[in-house]
Design a protein around this motif. Sequence first.
Motif, PDB file in Angstrom:
ATOM      1  N   ASN A   1       0.851  -1.207   0.000  1.00 51.50           N
ATOM      2  CA  ASN A   1       0.000   0.000   0.000  1.00 51.50           C
ATOM      3  C   ASN A   1       0.877   1.244   0.000  1.00 51.50           C
TER       4      ASN A   1
ATOM      5  N   GLY B   1      -7.618  -1.955  -7.510  1.00 50.00           N
ATOM      6  CA  GLY B   1      -7.709  -2.394  -6.098  1.00 50.00           C
ATOM      7  C   GLY B   1      -8.985  -3.162  -5.805  1.00 50.00           C
ATOM      8  N   MET B   2      -8.917  -3.959  -4.703  1.00 49.92           N
ATOM      9  CA  MET B   2     -10.097  -4.710  -4.306  1.00 49.92           C
ATOM     10  C   MET B   2     -10.700  -4.156  -2.997  1.00 49.92           C
ATOM     11  N   GLY B   3      -9.893  -3.445  -2.252  1.00 55.37           N
ATOM     12  CA  GLY B   3     -10.395  -2.827  -1.013  1.00 55.37           C
ATOM     13  C   GLY B   3     -10.553  -3.786   0.146  1.00 55.37           C
TER      14      GLY B   3
ATOM     15  N   GLY C   1      -7.674  -5.382   1.585  1.00 55.17           N
ATOM     16  CA  GLY C   1      -6.378  -5.511   2.266  1.00 55.17           C
ATOM     17  C   GLY C   1      -6.403  -5.049   3.714  1.00 55.17           C
ATOM     18  N   LEU C   2      -6.747  -3.760   3.936  1.00 53.25           N
ATOM     19  CA  LEU C   2      -6.687  -3.214   5.296  1.00 53.25           C
ATOM     20  C   LEU C   2      -7.732  -3.862   6.202  1.00 53.25           C
TER      21      LEU C   2
ATOM     22  N   ALA D   1       1.112   4.218  -2.740  1.00 50.94           N
ATOM     23  CA  ALA D   1       0.879   5.636  -2.425  1.00 50.94           C
ATOM     24  C   ALA D   1       2.049   6.504  -2.869  1.00 50.94           C
TER      25      ALA D   1
ATOM     26  N   PHE E   1     -13.422  -1.052   0.200  1.00 56.08           N
ATOM     27  CA  PHE E   1     -13.148   0.380  -0.028  1.00 56.08           C
ATOM     28  C   PHE E   1     -11.764   0.501  -0.670  1.00 56.08           C
ATOM     29  N   THR E   2     -11.758   1.116  -1.828  1.00 53.54           N
ATOM     30  CA  THR E   2     -10.467   1.303  -2.516  1.00 53.54           C
ATOM     31  C   THR E   2     -10.504   2.576  -3.341  1.00 53.54           C
ATOM     32  N   THR E   3      -9.346   3.174  -3.525  1.00 53.86           N
ATOM     33  CA  THR E   3      -9.264   4.354  -4.396  1.00 53.86           C
ATOM     34  C   THR E   3      -8.466   3.997  -5.653  1.00 53.86           C
ATOM     35  N   LYS E   4      -8.082   2.684  -5.696  1.00 56.10           N
ATOM     36  CA  LYS E   4      -7.239   2.271  -6.832  1.00 56.10           C
ATOM     37  C   LYS E   4      -8.095   1.609  -7.913  1.00 56.10           C
TER      38      LYS E   4
ATOM     39  N   LEU F   1     -11.416   3.739   5.484  1.00 57.29           N
ATOM     40  CA  LEU F   1     -10.188   3.006   5.204  1.00 57.29           C
ATOM     41  C   LEU F   1     -10.286   1.502   5.463  1.00 57.29           C
TER      42      LEU F   1
ATOM     43  N   ASP G   1       5.660   5.531   5.157  1.00 57.70           N
ATOM     44  CA  ASP G   1       5.906   5.850   3.740  1.00 57.70           C
ATOM     45  C   ASP G   1       5.930   7.356   3.536  1.00 57.70           C
TER      46      ASP G   1
HETATM   47  P1  ADP Z   1      -6.596  -1.794  -1.883  1.00 62.02           P
HETATM   48  O1  ADP Z   1      -5.122  -1.759  -1.669  1.00 62.02           O
HETATM   49  O2  ADP Z   1      -7.041  -2.973  -2.659  1.00 62.02           O
HETATM   50  O3  ADP Z   1      -7.180  -0.542  -2.365  1.00 62.02           O
HETATM   51  P2  ADP Z   1      -6.649  -1.641   0.931  1.00 62.02           P
HETATM   52  O4  ADP Z   1      -7.715  -2.023   1.919  1.00 62.02           O
HETATM   53  O5  ADP Z   1      -5.328  -2.168   1.170  1.00 62.02           O
HETATM   54  O6  ADP Z   1      -7.226  -1.992  -0.458  1.00 62.02           O
HETATM   55  O7  ADP Z   1      -6.548  -0.067   0.913  1.00 62.02           O
HETATM   56  C1  ADP Z   1      -7.738   0.721   0.865  1.00 62.02           C
HETATM   57  C2  ADP Z   1      -7.418   2.126   0.478  1.00 62.02           C
HETATM   58  O8  ADP Z   1      -6.698   2.776   1.487  1.00 62.02           O
HETATM   59  C3  ADP Z   1      -6.545   2.243  -0.686  1.00 62.02           C
HETATM   60  O9  ADP Z   1      -7.303   2.147  -1.880  1.00 62.02           O
HETATM   61  C4  ADP Z   1      -5.926   3.592  -0.475  1.00 62.02           C
HETATM   62  O10 ADP Z   1      -6.780   4.604  -0.945  1.00 62.02           O
HETATM   63  C5  ADP Z   1      -5.835   3.740   1.002  1.00 62.02           C
HETATM   64  N1  ADP Z   1      -4.504   3.478   1.478  1.00 62.02           N
HETATM   65  C6  ADP Z   1      -4.048   2.350   2.030  1.00 62.02           C
HETATM   66  N2  ADP Z   1      -2.761   2.473   2.428  1.00 62.02           N
HETATM   67  C7  ADP Z   1      -2.398   3.734   2.139  1.00 62.02           C
HETATM   68  C8  ADP Z   1      -1.180   4.481   2.291  1.00 62.02           C
HETATM   69  N3  ADP Z   1      -0.079   3.960   2.816  1.00 62.02           N
HETATM   70  N4  ADP Z   1      -1.161   5.749   1.846  1.00 62.02           N
HETATM   71  C9  ADP Z   1      -2.274   6.297   1.292  1.00 62.02           C
HETATM   72  N5  ADP Z   1      -3.459   5.645   1.125  1.00 62.02           N
HETATM   73  C10 ADP Z   1      -3.493   4.383   1.523  1.00 62.02           C
END
Ligand code: ADP
Length: 660
Positions: free
Chosen positions: A564, A620-622, A624-625, A568, A614-617, A609, A596
């Motif tokens: 992640n 992405g699948m949203g 991970g976190l 970023a 939830f994802t901004t990519k 988050l 980072d």
């Molecule tokens: P994904 O990586 O599939 O999008 P995650 O659950 O890992 O899913 O992350 C969700 C969202 O959190 C990301 O799409 C991103 O917008 C934000 N994010 C996660 N880690 C960071 C980071 N280190 N810096 C900025 N944004 C982050």
Amino acid sequence: MPSTLTNSPSARRRNRWIGRLPYFALAFFLATIALLVWLTRQYDAEEQQSALITDVLWMEQNLRFQLDRNEALLQQIGPELLDRSTRPSNQTEAQLRQLMSQDRGIVRVLWIDAQGALKGSLPPQTETSVVGESEGASPSESVMKLARALGRPVYGPAYPVLGDEYHFEVYVPAWSEEAFLGVVVAEYSLSDLVSRELPWWFSERYRVAVLDPDGREIAAKSKISPLASHLSYTTPFEPPGRGLTLQITAYKGETRWMPVLLIASIVLFGAVIVWSIWQLRRQLARRQEAEQALRSESAFRKAMEDSVITGLRARDLDGRITHVNPAFCRMTGFSADELIGAMPPMPYWDPDQIDNTLQVHDVVMASGTPPDGLEVSLRRKNGERFSALIFEAPLIDAEGHNNGWMGSVLDITEQKRARELARQQEERLQATSRLITMGEMASTLAHELNQPLAAIASYNSGCINRIDAGEVDPAELREIHEKIGRQARRAGEIIRRVHDFVRRSEPKHESIDLNGVIREAVGLVEADSRKRQMRLEIDLAPQSPRVMADPVMIEQIMVNLVRNGMDAMRTTPAKSRVIRIRTRSAANTAEVRVIDHGSGIDGETAEHLFQPFFTTKNEGMGMGLNICRSIAELHHGRLTFEPNPSGGTIFILTLPVERP
Ligand code: ADP
């Protein structure tokens, strides 16, 4: 049921009657006493009345006797006083004086000859008028004539003299051998007669009054004192007669304290009894109210107990079951009768775990259960096993003594099954997520793997060429083979890491070296970082923290956080593209920071988050976190983030350190 019996209308009626009975008895008692007192008083009054009559008769006799005696004396001395030829003898004079003596009521004696002339008097009288001082026709003359005619003493009417004094006279004819000589007149004072002729004791008791024919009082022997008007007696005053009457009225006697005291004490006792009955009834009413409240309360509690789905089971200090609720019976399949009185081992214990359950039982009997309960396996009457969560609390009686234990038993079989299912799904999700991660890194890893393989191939062809050329130098060959071996190990390491990462195995809970796990994770992502021209810096605690965890899951968190971070930093200038991984340990916790210098996290993103999907990519699948946080929580740890002061984000994983 006793409550319905006591509440039936007939029972209520009976209770009402019983409640009133003391009042009836008391009223009857008081009425009897009042009647007795009344009868006594009545008897007393009759006694007094008859005493009065006796006394009056006696008084009448006495007066009559006195007057008769005077008459006799007057008859005796009359001829001598009126005979002109003789002078009254000494004896006559003595008798005359005797007549005048004070206690006879006579105030004057006159003697008058046959012609009506006054011959003498005692006390002597100067005037020669005839007897009778009343005005008008001389009644005395007629009386005198009457006395002469009748030949016996005749009494004249009463007449007033000075003031309110009344006198009357008796005319006694005197004869001398058939010749009428005249009359001797004795003048009585009514009041003297009444007051002197009666003995002291009589006048102590009674008021004696003389009434004229019109009923007016003309003389009285009086003592100023209230009279008992009901004790009065009137009798003709005979002699002198002529309409005079004697009225005898008893004085009010001394208050008779005995009956008064008796009545007062009875009234007092009655009042005390009424008061105590009233108090008793109030107390009874209060008790009934309390009983009613208690009944409602206990009905309410029973309804509550019957309606709960938690099994309730009470035991005494010996472990004997003293109470079970319907939910507990439903849960175990045994009836209350089968359970109450049962001693360990209980019929609902799992026969395969008797020893274990007995141990739990002993612990519970000694100190209750921990706040989050104790999980045991139990068996229903039909043989079906179920998991139960037991909470045990001491039963404290009204005196504050612990006289047993109350257990709340929850059938958690379904929850457990659901929990297990959720756990398995979570696990599958995590594994899938790891697979996806690996899939995403597949080309990088393939490239990474390709390098040692290519090196091996090149070393290998070099070797073959040397052999073909016959230039085999054993030392050189050995060196080449060592290189081949190193490259093969490097390739094997990559494959092992990937394999370890994606392999699905039972979750572990073991003591791990946190620094070691981080090194593994870095080993997985460093090829990727190289490819993306990003640096990974690791700053590990000199004393590696040990935590109880599943190493693959922790590795998964680290890979996720680092990737992640790298995502970023796509737009970060090349020289700042650094991800620093730092481990530190405090008293009870170990902390890993992934720092980072990426785009950072704005407020909107921060809110969602950790939400799944939830994802901004774009790619992405949203998940991970979300998975990372679940893993952290599974290990009783936390995953948080904060902005990096020098730009970017810091993700912080906190885990409890292993207790020695
Ligand atoms: P994904 O990586 O599939 O999008 P995650 O659950 O890992 O899913 O992350 C969700 C969202 O959190 C990301 O799409 C991103 O917008 C934000 N994010 C996660 N880690 C960071 C980071 N280190 N810096 C900025 N944004 C982050």
